[in-house]
Motif scaffolding. Sequence first.
Motif, mmCIF file in Angstrom:
data_model
loop_
_atom_site.group_PDB
_atom_site.id
_atom_site.type_symbol
_atom_site.label_atom_id
_atom_site.label_comp_id
_atom_site.label_asym_id
_atom_site.label_seq_id
_atom_site.Cartn_x
_atom_site.Cartn_y
_atom_site.Cartn_z
ATOM 1 N N UNK A 162 -7.709 3.633 -3.669
ATOM 2 C CA UNK A 162 -7.006 4.899 -3.805
ATOM 3 C C UNK A 162 -6.601 5.420 -2.438
ATOM 4 N N UNK A 163 -5.380 5.867 -2.320
ATOM 5 C CA UNK A 163 -4.907 6.423 -1.067
ATOM 6 C C UNK A 163 -5.286 7.894 -1.018
ATOM 7 N N UNK A 164 -6.083 8.238 -0.053
ATOM 8 C CA UNK A 164 -6.577 9.598 0.036
ATOM 9 C C UNK A 164 -5.454 10.541 0.459
ATOM 10 N N UNK A 165 -5.351 11.645 -0.259
ATOM 11 C CA UNK A 165 -4.383 12.661 0.132
ATOM 12 C C UNK A 165 -2.947 12.219 0.003
ATOM 13 N N UNK A 213 -5.951 -2.955 5.429
ATOM 14 C CA UNK A 213 -4.770 -2.843 4.571
ATOM 15 C C UNK A 213 -5.083 -3.206 3.126
ATOM 16 N N UNK A 214 -6.328 -3.514 2.813
ATOM 17 C CA UNK A 214 -6.701 -3.896 1.447
ATOM 18 C C UNK A 214 -6.245 -2.827 0.462
ATOM 19 N N UNK A 215 -5.466 -3.239 -0.540
ATOM 20 C CA UNK A 215 -5.021 -2.336 -1.585
ATOM 21 C C UNK A 215 -3.884 -1.422 -1.204
ATOM 22 N N UNK A 216 -3.436 -1.465 0.049
ATOM 23 C CA UNK A 216 -2.338 -0.625 0.485
ATOM 24 C C UNK A 216 -1.010 -1.376 0.370
ATOM 25 N N UNK A 217 0.079 -0.652 0.546
ATOM 26 C CA UNK A 217 1.409 -1.236 0.416
ATOM 27 C C UNK A 217 2.031 -1.419 1.790
ATOM 28 N N UNK A 218 2.414 -2.656 2.095
ATOM 29 C CA UNK A 218 3.071 -2.989 3.359
ATOM 30 C C UNK A 218 4.512 -3.374 3.044
ATOM 31 N N UNK A 254 7.710 4.913 3.953
ATOM 32 C CA UNK A 254 6.484 5.478 4.531
ATOM 33 C C UNK A 254 6.603 6.997 4.613
ATOM 34 N N UNK A 255 7.757 7.488 5.049
ATOM 35 C CA UNK A 255 7.958 8.921 5.166
ATOM 36 C C UNK A 255 7.864 9.620 3.815
ATOM 37 N N UNK A 256 8.254 8.917 2.752
ATOM 38 C CA UNK A 256 8.172 9.475 1.407
ATOM 39 C C UNK A 256 6.774 9.339 0.805
ATOM 40 N N UNK A 257 5.901 8.567 1.461
ATOM 41 C CA UNK A 257 4.556 8.357 0.955
ATOM 42 C C UNK A 257 4.440 7.228 -0.038
ATOM 43 N N UNK A 258 5.481 6.383 -0.172
ATOM 44 C CA UNK A 258 5.460 5.281 -1.140
ATOM 45 C C UNK A 258 5.047 3.951 -0.525
ATOM 46 N N UNK A 259 4.897 3.901 0.781
ATOM 47 C CA UNK A 259 4.370 2.719 1.473
ATOM 48 C C UNK A 259 3.435 3.211 2.576
ATOM 49 N N UNK A 260 2.527 2.339 2.982
ATOM 50 C CA UNK A 260 1.511 2.711 3.967
ATOM 51 C C UNK A 260 1.763 2.125 5.344
ATOM 52 N N UNK A 261 2.509 1.034 5.414
ATOM 53 C CA UNK A 261 2.752 0.368 6.691
ATOM 54 C C UNK A 261 4.060 -0.399 6.606
ATOM 55 N N UNK A 262 4.627 -0.645 7.749
ATOM 56 C CA UNK A 262 5.851 -1.441 7.880
ATOM 57 C C UNK A 262 5.555 -2.600 8.803
ATOM 58 N N UNK A 263 5.883 -3.806 8.362
ATOM 59 C CA UNK A 263 5.795 -4.965 9.243
ATOM 60 C C UNK A 263 7.193 -5.232 9.792
#
Length: 344
Positions: free
Chosen positions: A4-7, A211-216, A250-259
């Motif tokens: 779960x992504x906090x906040x 990055x486990x469970x997060x969106x890249x 990322x700015x919209x909160x729909x991804x957590x990181x950019x490669x």
Amino acid sequence: MRRTRRGRGAARDRRALLLGAAGLMLAGTVMIGSLPEGASVPPGPPPGGASEAAQAMTRNPVPTAAPEVCRDADGVPFDPAESPQPASRAGGSTVDAINARGRLVIGVDQNSYRWGYREPQSGELVGFDIELAQAIADDVLDPGGELVLRAIPTAERERALERNHVDMVVRSMSITCERLEEVAFSIPYFQTGQQLLVPRQSEVTGLDETVDGLTVCSAQESTASLELKRREHNAELMEKPNHLDCLVQIQLGDADALMTDSALAAGHVAQDPSMQLVGDELTVESYGVAMRPGDDDLVRWVNAVLEDYIGDENDSRWQDAFDTWLSDYLPPGAVTRPEPRYRD
């Protein structure tokens, strides 16, 4: 189980504020299309400070990976960044055809801040790659010839060449063994490596368990996308047409990181200083000008242009362009002038 992504809701609201603050800049860079034929390239960079963005970059992004090694049909290894020796500007079938029609068509980006993007006030394309494209055109074209800049998405770079939509691509395109099967490259004009870009408050430290469970997110058919697919991790992958689209996610909160590679990330940090690079560079890559296989005279001509453009420490148009567009957004000493490498 997905972590779960906090906040997430609060983060989305905070990032939305950044989108509003950067609205004018983003509005000038997200269009995808072709420039009118004969579009001019304006001189000089846009205004804006760089100190906060420079502070957001990692201080020592030293590559921890070795450069890729290719093998020919006989299994003999070779350096993919090696290119044919430059030739005197004596023409050839490809260069002659370009001048016979009176225009050189170069595929570029209009979504990479500081590299190739639309300057908000004028709507013109500017950036490090655009300046290089202009230098090539100035040398290749006969007097009166026109430079046509054609904006193409990341995933269309090879196809634009294959379908003869462009004569070459100057678009932060990494030289790889796989791409050498489809295109011919010039000598390198920039060295970089893949790295993760995240919000400064993120707990992500690299392409590891954080990055486990997060969106890249990565650009479709980019080197970053291929690297994410071949490495072991437990992140969910998102692909978008361009890496700027990933920054917006990322700015919209729909991804957590950019490669992306650290060179392109410099532009993202310049746009949004709340972002930072984390972890080590995962690859060692070089950008090259991409052309069609068989256009050997054009490849050699471009290599001659690049030799002059890169120059030496006392006379380098490359260094001037780097200082204009990128130096304020990369750590001191992180990038040096590339060294030409030849295979014949």
